[in-house]
Write an enzyme that holds these catalytic residues in place. Structure first.
Site, PDB file in Angstrom:
ATOM      1  N   SER A 303      60.429  13.141  98.680  1.00 13.59           N
ATOM      2  CA  SER A 303      60.005  14.029  99.764  1.00 13.59           C
ATOM      3  C   SER A 303      60.756  13.691 101.037  1.00 13.59           C
ATOM      4  O   SER A 303      60.803  12.541 101.447  1.00 13.59           O
ATOM      5  CB  SER A 303      58.500  13.887 100.005  1.00 13.59           C
ATOM      6  OG  SER A 303      58.112  14.555 101.180  1.00 13.59           O
ATOM      7  N   LYS A 304      61.328  14.722 101.664  1.00 10.34           N
ATOM      8  CA  LYS A 304      62.048  14.493 102.919  1.00 10.34           C
ATOM      9  C   LYS A 304      61.082  14.086 104.026  1.00 10.34           C
ATOM     10  O   LYS A 304      61.452  13.379 104.956  1.00 10.34           O
ATOM     11  CB  LYS A 304      62.823  15.746 103.321  1.00 10.34           C
ATOM     12  CG  LYS A 304      61.953  16.954 103.635  1.00 10.34           C
ATOM     13  CD  LYS A 304      62.806  18.150 103.993  1.00 10.34           C
ATOM     14  CE  LYS A 304      61.956  19.384 104.264  1.00 10.34           C
ATOM     15  NZ  LYS A 304      62.766  20.563 104.562  1.00 10.34           N
ATOM     16  N   ARG A 305      59.833  14.529 103.944  1.00 10.90           N
ATOM     17  CA  ARG A 305      58.889  14.228 105.017  1.00 10.90           C
ATOM     18  C   ARG A 305      58.366  12.803 104.920  1.00 10.90           C
ATOM     19  O   ARG A 305      57.828  12.271 105.863  1.00 10.90           O
ATOM     20  CB  ARG A 305      57.741  15.235 104.995  1.00 10.90           C
ATOM     21  CG  ARG A 305      58.227  16.654 105.283  1.00 10.90           C
ATOM     22  CD  ARG A 305      57.124  17.675 105.415  1.00 10.90           C
ATOM     23  NE  ARG A 305      57.703  19.003 105.540  1.00 10.90           N
ATOM     24  CZ  ARG A 305      57.603  19.939 104.621  1.00 10.90           C
ATOM     25  NH1 ARG A 305      56.940  19.702 103.510  1.00 10.90           N
ATOM     26  NH2 ARG A 305      58.160  21.118 104.809  1.00 10.90           N
TER      27      ARG A 305
END
Length: 585
Positions: A303-305
């Site tokens: 996940s980029k977040r």
């Protein structure tokens, strides 16, 4: 004027301009899939369209790479678009970091992007709001969309009730039946609303370039049995007038002439909605290829977040962009090359659409393997890439050895500096490139080439333990080795002469000639090639790994080698003196 639409209710089948029918069993045959896996005959126009709500991670880089490869392999174009409509979650520096990381990786967009403009711009969705609003209005007038004035409270209550019945939180079309005049009037008076897409009862089937003919399962039958009206009807335009992903994505891809979209399987559920939009606008849809997700060892997607495997971290740690691109290309794609070692030009030449189905677990050791392969390749070929790596190591090691004496990680006095430091780095790298991972590890492993270090503790160093825990008396051993190398003059301090000297030393120690009578026959038998090599590695290389000892001694030079050998010889002599005084008392 808002019209009721019956376009999508007449038929359960949905045909796109490029849609083709596969076998009646609705499963794609092997020959069908093989045909889909061929590269298009005409140039493909692809895009990478990230959102600046997080930093680029491995999965995103792979998506960009696959789209880039398809464009380059077909002589097409690859463009960059930033989908920045989610202002609440946008990270301030994510967009600039995106540009830098993509360029570092070598994925340069073809004269079309937010930073350089182009014929199909703007390339940032936040600058295209009017375009989306105009297209939403067209859908309202054609009856393919409608305004929804339902409050957040009503929608939350509907979602809770649906969840209790085991149903998805879809909409019930309360506002779909509003007369167009009433809807227009409420909107003109400033009442808050969203625009929803009217989804047909049966979603469309479509041809995916990875999965063949696919369709989306629904919960309609269960909902009808429970007396629930269930309509997906996704929001296209939010209350603030900004578009959702669905509307902006379709409008942008059409107006930017995108022919192929390669994206992760998590977007497969959105594809029918997008195809409905293409149909509603009367546009030809691009071809879609959905590739499996990249997962960690616990089978969780990156996940980029969460910052999972942020590409900037790989860059900062000294991973080669060539190695990283090669690495991500191996996941979810079946290449036909004999080797997994594939440069970007190799990837372009060998690219096809043979993507594998299902998610893939990322294996970090593969990246280290490729990193070492590329380092060895740079060293063998020389040239700009090797020189650039030497420059990077020069900067890194230069900073380390110039740290003040009070610094916690101070590594004692430096041995070389300036041009001599760079020359030594290049020499060490040529000898050790096959084991190279990153600048920090290079310095830690081969610090003895650049700094004066104390002899290692046998409790923490295997080589030191092997040497010091032997039953041999090491003082005459050290004296013989020192004397042999002291006789080698500076002008003769070459690889060949050092090898010959090593051989002579081993012969002398093994035969016992020219050695003090203190060496017993048992000692003589222990004077093997391995024991001499271990001793030299302990005394000269401070117990560290590295090139063969003859190469190590050439790189360090005569002065440093003799100083370190003399240090050990003197240490043993001092120990013997102390032992003798103690014994006398």
């Amino acid at each position: 004027m808002l019209l009721r639409s019956s376009v999508f209710i007449r038929s359960s089948k949905f045909h796109l301009p490029w849609h083709r029918t596969f076998s009646s069993s609705c499963k794609s045959s092997a020959s069908d899939l093989q045909e889909l896996q061929q590269l298009p005959r005409s140039p493909a126009r692809t895009r990478f369209a990230p959102s600046p709500t997080g930093y680029l991670h491995l999965g995103s880089l792979r998506t960009a790479l696959f789209n880039y490869l398809l464009a380059k392999a077909t002589g097409g174009q690859f463009l960059l678009r930033v989908e920045d409509t989610d202002k609440k979650r946008t990270i301030t520096d994510a967009e600039e970091r995106l540009y830098g990381v993509l360029r570092w990786a070598g994925l340069q967009w073809d004269e079309e992007g937010p930073d350089i403009g182009g014929p199909h711009g703007p390339y940032k969705q936040s600058e295209r709001t009017v375009i989306y609003q105009e297209h939403a209005e067209k859908l309202l007038h054609s009856g393919h969309a409608y305004r929804c004035f339902c409050s957040a409270e009503k929608l939350n209550e509907l979602a809770r009730r649906r969840a209790s019945l085991g149903l998805p939180s879809d909409y019930d079309r309360t506002c779909e039946g509003l007369p167009s005049e009433q809807s227009d009037e409420r909107a003109s008076k400033g009442e808050t609303f969203v625009v929803r897409l009217k989804i047909p009862i049966e979603p469309p089937e479509y041809v995916d370039l990875v999965y063949g003919l696919v369709g989306k399962p629904t919960h309609k039958t269960k909902a009808r049995n429970l007396g629930e009206a269930l309509y997906e009807d996704p929001i296209l335009l939010k209350t603030d007038g900004l578009p959702t992903y669905h509307l902006a994505n379709v409008v942008d891809d059409h107006h930017m002439d995108i022919t192929h979209v390669i994206r992760a399987t998590e977007w497969m559920s959105s594809t029918p909605k997008h195809l409905i939009l293409y149909k509603a606008f009367g546009w030809k849809a691009p071809r879609f290829a959905h590739v499996g997700l990249l997962q960690d060892s616990s089978r969780q997607k990156f996940s980029k977040r969460k910052g999972d495997l942020d590409i900037q971290k790989f860059k900062d740690e000294g991973i080669f962009p060539e190695a990283l691109l090669n690495y991500v290309a191996l996941y979810g794609w079946a290449h036909t090359s004999k080797s997994d070692f594939l440069s970007l030009s190799d990837l372009i030449r060998s690219f096809n659409m043979r993507f594998t189905k299902g998610n893939t677990i990322v294996e970090p050791h593969k990246l280290l393997y490729l990193q070492k392969k590329y380092a060895a390749s740079f060293a063998d070929e020389g040239g700009e890439l090797f020189e650039a790596l030497v420059d990077k190591l020069d900067n890194c090691i230069g900073r380390e050895i110039e740290k003040p004496s009070w610094y916690p990680e101070h590594c004692y006095s430096s041995l070389v500096s300036g041009d001599d430091l760079r020359t030594r780095i290049a020499g060490v790298l040529r000898q050790t490139a096959k084991n190279y991972t990153n600048p920090k590890a290079f310095f830690d492993d081969y610090k003895y080439f650049f700094c004066e270090e104390p002899l290692p503790d046998p409790n923490s160093n295997r080589v030191a333990a092997d040497v010091l825990m032997t039953r041999i008396s090491l003082e005459p051993y050290a004296k013989t080795i020192y004397n042999a190398f002291q006789k080698v003059m500076l002008e003769d301090w070459t690889d060949l002469v050092i090898k010959e000297t090593l051989t002579n030393v081993i012969d002398i120690l093994a035969s016992g000639s020219d050695i003090s009578d203190e060496l017993s026959n048992d000692t003589h038998s222990r004077m093997t090639y391995r024991s001499v090599q271990l001793y030299l590695r302990w005394a000269i290389a401070r117990g560290g790994s590295g090139p063969p000892m003859h190469a190590t001694m050439v790189l360090l030079g005569r002065e440093v080698c003799l100083r370190r050998l003399d240090e050990v010889k003197s240490m043993f002599a001092a120990q013997r003196s102390v032992h003798s005084r103690v014994s006398a008392h």
